[in-house]
Structure formats: structure tokens, C-alpha cells
Design a protein around this motif. Structure first.
Motif, PDB file in Angstrom:
ATOM      1  N   VAL A  96       0.876  -1.170   0.000  1.00 35.24           N
ATOM      2  CA  VAL A  96       0.000   0.000   0.000  1.00 35.24           C
ATOM      3  C   VAL A  96       0.913   1.219   0.000  1.00 35.24           C
ATOM      4  CG1 VAL A  96      -1.846   1.207   1.234  1.00 35.24           C
ATOM      5  CG2 VAL A  96      -1.650  -1.270   1.432  1.00 35.24           C
ATOM      6  N   PRO A  97       0.953   1.980  -1.108  1.00 32.36           N
ATOM      7  CA  PRO A  97       1.882   3.112  -1.167  1.00 32.36           C
ATOM      8  C   PRO A  97       1.634   4.103  -0.026  1.00 32.36           C
ATOM      9  CG  PRO A  97       0.854   2.738  -3.300  1.00 32.36           C
ATOM     10  CD  PRO A  97       0.150   1.849  -2.329  1.00 32.36           C
ATOM     11  N   GLY A  98       2.695   4.457   0.652  1.00 31.00           N
ATOM     12  CA  GLY A  98       2.589   5.477   1.696  1.00 31.00           C
ATOM     13  C   GLY A  98       2.033   5.013   3.018  1.00 31.00           C
ATOM     14  N   ARG A  99       1.787   3.701   3.156  1.00 26.44           N
ATOM     15  CA  ARG A  99       1.107   3.247   4.380  1.00 26.44           C
ATOM     16  C   ARG A  99       1.896   3.599   5.641  1.00 26.44           C
ATOM     17  NH1 ARG A  99      -0.571  -2.950   5.423  1.00 26.44           N
ATOM     18  NH2 ARG A  99       1.525  -3.208   4.588  1.00 26.44           N
ATOM     19  N   ASN A 100       3.178   3.230   5.660  1.00 29.76           N
ATOM     20  CA  ASN A 100       3.930   3.500   6.892  1.00 29.76           C
ATOM     21  C   ASN A 100       4.213   4.981   7.086  1.00 29.76           C
ATOM     22  OD1 ASN A 100       4.011   1.060   8.180  1.00 29.76           O
ATOM     23  ND2 ASN A 100       5.753   0.341   6.971  1.00 29.76           N
ATOM     24  N   LEU A 101       4.329   5.697   5.996  1.00 32.26           N
ATOM     25  CA  LEU A 101       4.476   7.156   6.095  1.00 32.26           C
ATOM     26  C   LEU A 101       3.266   7.736   6.834  1.00 32.26           C
ATOM     27  CD1 LEU A 101       5.733   9.930   5.254  1.00 32.26           C
ATOM     28  CD2 LEU A 101       4.425   9.734   3.151  1.00 32.26           C
ATOM     29  N   LEU A 102       2.069   7.314   6.397  1.00 33.31           N
ATOM     30  CA  LEU A 102       0.855   7.846   7.019  1.00 33.31           C
ATOM     31  C   LEU A 102       0.680   7.319   8.442  1.00 33.31           C
ATOM     32  CD1 LEU A 102      -1.455   7.623   3.899  1.00 33.31           C
ATOM     33  CD2 LEU A 102      -0.553   9.695   4.951  1.00 33.31           C
ATOM     34  N   PHE A 103       0.828   6.010   8.603  1.00 30.57           N
ATOM     35  CA  PHE A 103       0.610   5.420   9.930  1.00 30.57           C
ATOM     36  C   PHE A 103       1.555   6.039  10.967  1.00 30.57           C
ATOM     37  CE2 PHE A 103      -1.330   1.033   8.659  1.00 30.57           C
ATOM     38  CZ  PHE A 103      -2.373   1.697   8.043  1.00 30.57           C
ATOM     39  N   LEU A 104       2.824   6.128  10.601  1.00 33.23           N
ATOM     40  CA  LEU A 104       3.788   6.633  11.582  1.00 33.23           C
ATOM     41  C   LEU A 104       3.606   8.129  11.822  1.00 33.23           C
ATOM     42  CD1 LEU A 104       6.875   4.513  10.530  1.00 33.23           C
ATOM     43  CD2 LEU A 104       5.662   4.375  12.713  1.00 33.23           C
ATOM     44  N   SER A 105       3.133   8.848  10.805  1.00 35.87           N
ATOM     45  CA  SER A 105       2.858  10.273  11.015  1.00 35.87           C
ATOM     46  C   SER A 105       1.684  10.439  11.983  1.00 35.87           C
ATOM     47  CB  SER A 105       2.539  10.958   9.686  1.00 35.87           C
ATOM     48  OG  SER A 105       3.655  10.887   8.829  1.00 35.87           O
ATOM     49  N   PHE A 106       0.623   9.655  11.784  1.00 39.50           N
ATOM     50  CA  PHE A 106      -0.507   9.737  12.715  1.00 39.50           C
ATOM     51  C   PHE A 106      -0.109   9.244  14.107  1.00 39.50           C
ATOM     52  CE2 PHE A 106      -2.905  10.248   8.773  1.00 39.50           C
ATOM     53  CZ  PHE A 106      -3.751  11.279   9.138  1.00 39.50           C
ATOM     54  N   ALA A 107       0.732   8.222  14.148  1.00 39.70           N
ATOM     55  CA  ALA A 107       1.233   7.750  15.444  1.00 39.70           C
ATOM     56  C   ALA A 107       2.018   8.868  16.132  1.00 39.70           C
ATOM     57  CB  ALA A 107       2.103   6.506  15.264  1.00 39.70           C
ATOM     58  N   GLY A 108       2.737   9.666  15.337  1.00 39.58           N
ATOM     59  CA  GLY A 108       3.482  10.798  15.884  1.00 39.58           C
ATOM     60  C   GLY A 108       2.566  11.860  16.463  1.00 39.58           C
ATOM     61  N   VAL A 109       1.471  12.124  15.762  1.00 40.82           N
ATOM     62  CA  VAL A 109       0.503  13.111  16.266  1.00 40.82           C
ATOM     63  C   VAL A 109      -0.099  12.598  17.581  1.00 40.82           C
ATOM     64  CG1 VAL A 109      -1.670  14.307  15.791  1.00 40.82           C
ATOM     65  CG2 VAL A 109      -0.025  13.942  13.936  1.00 40.82           C
ATOM     66  N   LEU A 110      -0.442  11.321  17.593  1.00 38.68           N
ATOM     67  CA  LEU A 110      -0.992  10.726  18.819  1.00 38.68           C
ATOM     68  C   LEU A 110       0.036  10.778  19.948  1.00 38.68           C
ATOM     69  CD1 LEU A 110      -3.301   9.067  20.192  1.00 38.68           C
ATOM     70  CD2 LEU A 110      -2.118   7.016  19.399  1.00 38.68           C
ATOM     71  N   ALA A 111       1.280  10.426  19.622  1.00 32.90           N
ATOM     72  CA  ALA A 111       2.345  10.446  20.638  1.00 32.90           C
ATOM     73  C   ALA A 111       2.470  11.838  21.241  1.00 32.90           C
ATOM     74  CB  ALA A 111       3.671  10.012  20.009  1.00 32.90           C
ATOM     75  N   SER A 112       2.375  12.841  20.388  1.00 33.89           N
ATOM     76  CA  SER A 112       2.477  14.201  20.889  1.00 33.89           C
ATOM     77  C   SER A 112       1.312  14.521  21.828  1.00 33.89           C
ATOM     78  CB  SER A 112       2.562  15.142  19.685  1.00 33.89           C
ATOM     79  OG  SER A 112       1.800  16.284  19.863  1.00 33.89           O
ATOM     80  N   GLN A 113       0.135  14.012  21.495  1.00 27.67           N
ATOM     81  CA  GLN A 113      -1.036  14.294  22.342  1.00 27.67           C
ATOM     82  C   GLN A 113      -1.012  13.568  23.671  1.00 27.67           C
ATOM     83  OE1 GLN A 113      -4.498  13.740  19.947  1.00 27.67           O
ATOM     84  NE2 GLN A 113      -4.353  15.799  19.089  1.00 27.67           N
TER      85      GLN A 113
END
Ligand code: ZN
Length: 221
Positions: A96-113
Motif C-alpha cells: 500500500v503506497p505510503g502506508r507506513n508514512l501515514l501510519f507513523l505520522s498519525f502515530a506521531g501526532v498521537l504520541a504528541s497528544q
């Protein structure tokens, strides 16, 4: 020293991410898990992840990523696309193109929260299908980008990066989680828990690693 820190584990309920969950629980004082719902072939995958998180007493976030399926329909999200290995340098149909880019970016936003410094993911460069976003260089690059984007000092941990499947079983065993991972995780593309269907590429890879590790362990005893 690390024990005081908090981590969020990218968690699918499969062998790799469950092993990462145990790895994080041993290292960090607080651990939460995040699962991305992108209309996986089997909603069983989400159920399996929920069950494991509950059993381990882990706070579990499930984020809706159906957008990904809309953008990039593939064999993991659509039952009318066959699961096939890539041939002659092509990527497999499960990419899935970009899957880990997106998942890890959202995980980063969650981590920040939630105030987590560590983001743990089970990506692996060894013995895999050649997904470009599982490579170490990509992870390091994204780590820098996430830190710059949020002015944070996240650490993306990849405990499985250089392990093959046999060594991943060994790690689960060292963490006291061998039976748990073997019996409760879902790796199979056909949605069969534990040892799976035995036929799909994910099952074959998992079984080979398991057999290799079990026979090595017997020799060592
Ligand atoms: Zn299978």
C-alpha cells in the motif's frame, strides 16, 4: 533509565507488532497501542488487536484510516485482489503506497497528544517483501521529519529491523511471550488466527521462522 518514559506502539495484532508490544512493556513505564482501521480484508484483525490489548491492560487507540483504502485499493483491503508475491523486482500486491508514512505520522501526532516520546513499530528490512517504507533509511528520515514538524524529540524504535522471522520468535521467547504470540496473534492473509491457513505468503514466512527457531531451541537445550 528508560523505564520512566512513555511509548506508543503501532499495533496490528500480528506476530511482529505483538512482539513489539511486549518489548515496549519491558522497557517503558507507560505503553499505549494504536491500530489503524483501513478496511483490512478481515475486520478480525482489529478484533484480534482489541482482544490482545485488553488482555495486556494496554490503552488502545483505533484510528479510522479508510482514506487509505479509498486512495490505494490493494490486496489487503479488497477481497477481489489476490495476494501475490512480487516478481522480478516488482512490489507484491499487498503493498500500500505510503502506508507506513501515514501510519507513523498519525502515530506521531498521537504520541504528541499523549506525551509519548517513543513510537515503536515492527517494521523490518530483513527477509521481507521489499516494501520501501519498511527500510531503516526511511524510518530514520521520517524520525527527523516528525521531530522537525512538531518541534519534538521523538524516538522511533524498530526492535525488529534487523531480525529475520526466526530471530523475531527468539525475541518473543526472551520476553516470555512465545506462547502468547504463537496462540493469540493474527498474521494470516486469510484471517485465521495463531498458526493460520499455512498457505498464504504470511503464513509460510511465519511458519518457516517458527520451525527454524523451535529446532534451534531444541538443539540448544
Ligand atoms: Zn495464511
Amino acid at each position: 533509565m528508560m523505564k520512566k518514559e512513555k511509548a506508543v506502539v503501532v499495533f496490528s495484532g500480528g506476530q511482529d507488532s505483538t512482539t513489539c508490544l511486549f518489548w515496549a512493556m519491558e522497557r517503558f513505564e507507560e505503553v499505549e497501542a494504536v491500530t489503524f482501521d483501513y478496511n483490512q480484508r478481515h475486520s478480525l484483525e482489529i478484533e484480534c488487536a482489541q482482544k490482545i490489548a485488553k488482555e495486556l491492560g494496554i490503552t488502545h487507540h483505533i484510528l479510522d484510516m479508510s482514506l487509505l483504502n479509498q486512495l490505494a485499493p490493494n490486496a489487503l483491503t479488497r477481497s477481489d485482489i489476490a495476494v501475490e508475491d512480487g516478481e522480478d523486482g516488482e512490489l507484491p500486491s499487498t503493498f500500500v503506497p505510503g502506508r507506513n508514512l501515514l501510519f507513523l505520522s498519525f502515530a506521531g501526532v498521537l504520541a504528541s497528544q499523549i506525551g509519548a516520546k517513543h513510537i515503536v513499530t515492527g517494521v523490518c528490512e530483513t527477509d521481507f517483501s521489499g516494501y520501501p517504507d519498511c527500510r531503516d533509511v526511511f524510518i530514520k528520515s521520517l524520525n527527523v521529519t516528525l521531530n522537525l514538524s512538531m518541534d519534538q524529540s521523538f524516538v522511533i524504535d524498530t526492535p525488529l529491523m534487523w531480525l529475520n522471522k526466526e530471530e523475531t520468535w527468539e525475541l518473543a521467547d526472551q520476553l516470555g511471550a512465545f506462547d502468547f504470540v504463537r496462540e493469540k496473534t493474527l498474521t494470516c492473509y486469510n484471517g485465521i488466527i495463531s498458526d493460520g491457513c499455512g498457505e498464504c505468503p504470511a503464513c509460510k514466512l511465519r511458519k518457516k521462522g517458527l520451525d527454524d527457531y523451535v529446532s534451534r531451541r531444541q538443539v540448544l537445550k
